[in-house]
Write a protein that holds these residues in place. Structure first.
Motif, mmCIF file in Angstrom:
data_model
loop_
_atom_site.group_PDB
_atom_site.id
_atom_site.type_symbol
_atom_site.label_atom_id
_atom_site.label_comp_id
_atom_site.label_asym_id
_atom_site.label_seq_id
_atom_site.Cartn_x
_atom_site.Cartn_y
_atom_site.Cartn_z
ATOM 1 N N ASN A 106 -10.256 9.295 0.820
ATOM 2 C CA ASN A 106 -9.890 7.873 0.895
ATOM 3 C C ASN A 106 -10.637 7.155 2.004
ATOM 4 O OD1 ASN A 106 -7.822 6.675 -0.914
ATOM 5 N ND2 ASN A 106 -6.773 8.579 -0.446
ATOM 6 N N LYS A 116 2.166 1.804 -3.370
ATOM 7 C CA LYS A 116 1.075 2.176 -4.267
ATOM 8 C C LYS A 116 0.656 3.641 -4.064
ATOM 9 C CE LYS A 116 -3.502 1.088 -4.495
ATOM 10 N NZ LYS A 116 -4.560 0.313 -3.920
ATOM 11 N N VAL A 117 0.461 3.998 -2.803
ATOM 12 C CA VAL A 117 -0.010 5.369 -2.502
ATOM 13 C C VAL A 117 1.055 6.383 -2.855
ATOM 14 C CG1 VAL A 117 -0.730 6.940 -0.652
ATOM 15 C CG2 VAL A 117 -1.593 4.602 -0.694
ATOM 16 N N ASP A 135 -10.874 3.369 2.112
ATOM 17 C CA ASP A 135 -9.535 2.795 1.992
ATOM 18 C C ASP A 135 -8.688 3.289 3.174
ATOM 19 O OD1 ASP A 135 -7.113 1.823 1.291
ATOM 20 O OD2 ASP A 135 -7.119 2.606 -0.766
ATOM 21 N N SER A 150 -13.857 6.225 -0.235
ATOM 22 C CA SER A 150 -13.556 4.881 -0.713
ATOM 23 C C SER A 150 -13.325 3.876 0.398
ATOM 24 C CB SER A 150 -12.308 4.913 -1.614
ATOM 25 O OG SER A 150 -11.865 6.198 -1.869
ATOM 26 N N THR A 188 0.841 -1.207 0.000
ATOM 27 C CA THR A 188 0.000 0.000 0.000
ATOM 28 C C THR A 188 0.869 1.247 0.000
ATOM 29 O OG1 THR A 188 -1.414 -1.265 1.487
ATOM 30 C CG2 THR A 188 -2.003 1.038 1.140
ATOM 31 N N ALA A 196 -4.707 3.339 2.690
ATOM 32 C CA ALA A 196 -4.188 4.514 1.972
ATOM 33 C C ALA A 196 -4.269 5.750 2.882
ATOM 34 C CB ALA A 196 -4.992 4.733 0.695
#
Lengths: 259, 537
Positions: B227, B46-47, B233, B231, B43, B236
């Motif tokens: 986020n 990715k972030v 998430d 979402s 993560t 994130a």
């Protein structure tokens, strides 16, 4: 014959590895005014806190009227204390400050207001009973602190440099008041100071301290005539002599001007 | 008390301190650790490597630096105008400058829209053409949001600057410029850096202003908000949260290591202020302009709250108030009041107890407890909210008002705690010793002496918790649900439903309630706690 009220025997106190009091022994007579004189850090405040019971000694004994009070609680020692800056209760009136300890205790609650008023009258604060401490001058605050202590009828009152924050004029007038109060109440007083002049003006006897040890304990006259060692001579006599010389110098200047 | 009894009592007091420290660790550091452990390498990569994250970091820094520079400069100019000129009405000016501190940052954003939006009141009145959305909109909104804090810090510093060195410099023939370089700048250096850190942290961790005014210009807190609440998430969100911690931790460490060890009871000599009509006129102009802007801002909510439908129908009505309450406003207001009152009571009690142990029961554990008590200063509200969400999501308090009370208490704890700590540190150190010598217990001295002497500070602390709880939108936004939602979070909801009049009603309500609280505190301070020393001999 001397009437001993308090005897201190071989008291020692250590803070971590530092020695605060090193085998200090002395006694004090009933009704006597004893000053403990010494520079900052010599152990005089530690001695005072051990005497009143706010601090425990590491060894040694404290005997009051023949009774061992070394481990007695502060409130059961028959002693009172006037702290530096007096530690008055700012949220209470002058009367409430003096009455507080009497009011809290069931045995002394009855008539506590009258007793407190009477005490304030005796120390000359009768007309200030409704004021708050912050409305009083430094001298008046000191008298409230003394009244708060005296109202509990202590045998001994301890003073922790009570005049160190005051101006010279106030100190001079308070010295007189303190002696007057002592004469009137006949209370034994132990007075901590670093001011040689103050100790000599107030005391029956002076105990000079140096770096956690007692250097000499005697009357002011004997200390002047027979200083125990060089330290006493330099810390007490030379300092006093300097002050006298300065005064003499100014006196001669004035005298010259007049002539 | 015997030596053994003294030792026992000291051990007992140390145990209480340790227990308090553990509570702070559990409610502050543990949730933070939970958030950190929630992040996995995948993560993180990715972030951090995403385009939106890189952009948001850059945007946040740009907004932060620009708005901080403007806020601190403005605060410094206003502080000099009030403290170094003969301007009258200093208290009134100070109070007006601080008005934005009584409303949520999201209201500031919407205030900007009401005044300068496409159909804004001032846009139409003066036919303005520039858009307020994007970088400059966020900067202006952030300045309005953050400059009062910098102003309060610097105004206080200048107010208590000692005039004696300036008199000495004048006697020595120093020029004005030399006096500034030799006295003012060294004196202001540390508080100025503190103000810069505090303002920067406030700006870069706020999502209210950029959410309303940002448009496509997204900052990190907005990204975190989207986020987590959009979402869902959380991983994130945690990554962004860690990055948001950095400025707050740096500011915290700077303040911790640069605290002045000066004498707090020192009474400075008042600063000599010479006559200078041009200087005073300039100060009036600046203070007047900023005060007017603050008042227009507050008035804009009132205006919008009492017009039928802006900008089509400007007839005066109270329908918006009725509508706001019908749409759930009354329940959310009750939620807010319950949260604010409970947090204030809990916060004040814990702050008083903790401050008593750190300020008046000195031992090696005191310093540790003090540090734990102020740790929340280093955690932005959004980050705290996210960590609480991750830590308490399987506990019975999750989704209840209790967790909102808990998170707000921790979030706003440090300042009221420091107020109580400073107040109790200044009291005579021997009060408890007096009690011991006259046979009165420590607890009785606390009840009869310490507590009554702390009343003024505790009322101020109560108001601090209350006002902040009423306007906060940070931690609570992540932890709330429809039944526990505080009224401050309705502003955005109303805007989303195009009910901007209702959003204005909510902002106005929060402002009025907070003004009432501040007014009550001020009245109590003046009426009951104003000391008038009388130095009769």
């Amino acid at each position: 014959m001397e009437d001993k009220i308090l005897t201190v025997e071989h008291v020692c106190k250590y803070f971590d590895s530092q020695t605060a009091l090193d085998d200090v022994s002395f006694d004090i007579n009933r009704g006597e005014f004893l000053s403990i004189l010494g520079p900052s850090g010599c152990g005089k405040t530690t001695m005072l806190r051990i005497l009143i019971g706010l601090l425990a000694s590491d060894s040694g004994k404290i005997i009051k009227d023949g009774e061992d009070i070394t481990n007695a609680p502060a409130s059961k020692r028959g002693m009172g204390i006037v702290f530096q800056n007096y530690a008055l209760f700012e949220n209470m009136s002058v009367l409430e400050n003096v009455r507080y300890a009497l009011k809290i205790n069931k045995e002394t609650r009855a008539g506590s207001a009258e007793k407190a008023k009477d005490m304030l009258q005796r120390v000359g604060l009768g007309e200030y009973i409704k004021k708050k401490p912050y409305e009083l001058s430094g001298g008046q605050q000191q008298r409230v602190a003394i009244a708060r202590t005296l109202v509990l009828n202590p045998d001994i009152i301890l003073f922790d440099e009570p005049m160190s924050a005051l101006d010279v004029a106030t100190r001079l007038s308070l010295r007189k008041e303190l002696k007057k109060i002592q004469r009137e109440f006949g209370t034994t007083m132990i007075y901590i100071t670093h001011d040689q002049e103050e100790a000599f003006a107030l005391s029956d006897r002076i105990m000079v301290m140096e770096e956690s040890r007692l250097s000499q304990i005697d009357t002011p006259e004997n200390i002047i005539k027979n200083p125990a060692n060089d330290y006493v001579k330099s810390f007490v006599i030379d300092n006093l002599r300097q002050k006298i010389d300065s005064l003499a110098k100014y006196a001669s200047v004035d005298g010259g001007a007049e002539a | 008390m015997t030596a053994l009894a003294k030792k026992r009592s000291s051990v007992r007091l140390d145990l209480v301190k340790l227990l308090l420290a553990i509570i702070f660790i559990l409610l502050c550091l543990l949730p933070l650790a939970r958030m950190l452990f929630f992040i996995d390498k995948e993560t993180l990569t990715k972030v951090v490597s995403s385009e939106s994250f890189g952009k948001s970091v850059l945007n946040t820094l740009l907004v932060g630096v620009t708005a901080t520079a403007i806020s601190v400069t403005l605060a410094l100019l206003l502080s000099f105008s009030l403290q170094r000129t003969k301007v009258r009405g200093k208290s009134a000016f100070s109070m007006i400058f601080c008005l934005p501190m009584l409303i949520p940052s999201i209201s500031i954003g919407w205030g900007m829209v009401i005044l300068f939006g496409t159909n804004g009141v001032l846009t139409r009145l003066f036919s303005l053409e520039n858009s307020i959305y994007g970088f400059w909109g966020i900067v202006i909104g952030s300045v309005i949001y953050a400059f009062p804090v910098a102003f309060l810090m610097l105004n206080d510093v200048l107010k208590y600057e000692d005039g004696l060195p300036y008199e000495a410099a004048e006697v020595l023939g120093f020029s004005k410029w030399r006096r500034t370089c030799a006295i003012t700048i060294p004196y202001l250096k540390r508080p100025l850096i503190s103000a810069i850190f505090a303002t920067f942290t406030m700006i870069v961790t706020d999502y209210g202003v950029p959410l309303v005014l940002g448009g496509k210009f997204k900052t990190m807190p907005v990204l975190l908000y989207e986020n987590v609440t959009g979402s869902l998430d959380f991983a994130a969100g945690s990554v962004i949260g860690v990055f948001l911690l950095v400025p707050a931790v740096v500011a915290f460490l700077f303040d911790l290591f640069s605290k002045s060890k000066g004498n707090t009871s020192f009474v400075p000599k008042p600063m000599p202020i010479n006559k200078d009509k041009i200087r005073d006129a300039a100060a009036y102009l600046l203070c007047g302009a900023v005060a007017l802007a603050s008042l227009i801002f507050a008035a804009s909510f009132l205006f919008l709250a009492i017009v039928k439908k802006y900008p089509r129908d400007l007839s005066v009505t109270f329908d918006n108030f009725v509508r706001t309450f019908e749409l759930g406003g009354s329940e959310y207001l009750v939620n807010s009041l319950i949260i604010a009152l409970c947090t204030s009571v809990l916060g004040v009690v814990v702050a008083f107890i903790t401050a008593y142990f750190t300020a008046r029961v000195s031992s090696k554990t005191s310093r540790f407890l003090h540090l734990m008590s102020i740790t929340s200063l280093a955690i932005p509200g959004m980050v705290l909210g996210l960590s609480y969400s991750l830590t308490f999501n399987k506990t019975p308090i999750y989704g209840t008002i209790a967790i909102l009370i808990l998170v707000n208490t921790m979030h706003f704890f440090a300042s009221p705690y420091l107020m109580a700590y400073n107040s109790m540190s200044k009291m005579n150190e021997n009060l408890e010793n007096v009690g011991e010598t006259i046979g009165v217990s420590r607890w009785r001295i606390i009840k009869d002496v310490i507590l009554p002497q702390s009343r003024s500070t505790l009322i101020e602390a109560f108001a601090y918790f209350f006002v902040n709880c009423m306007m906060t939108i940070s931690a609570v936004s992540i932890l709330t649900n429809t039944s526990t939602k505080p009224i401050s979070l309705m502003i955005n909801q109303f805007e989303a439903h195009m009910a901007i009049e209702c959003a204005a009603v909510v902002s106005l309500l929060i402002l009025v309630i907070n003004l009432l609280m501040k007014g009550t505190v001020l009245f109590c301070q003046k009426r009951f706690f104003d000391r008038k020393p009388n130095n009769t001999p």
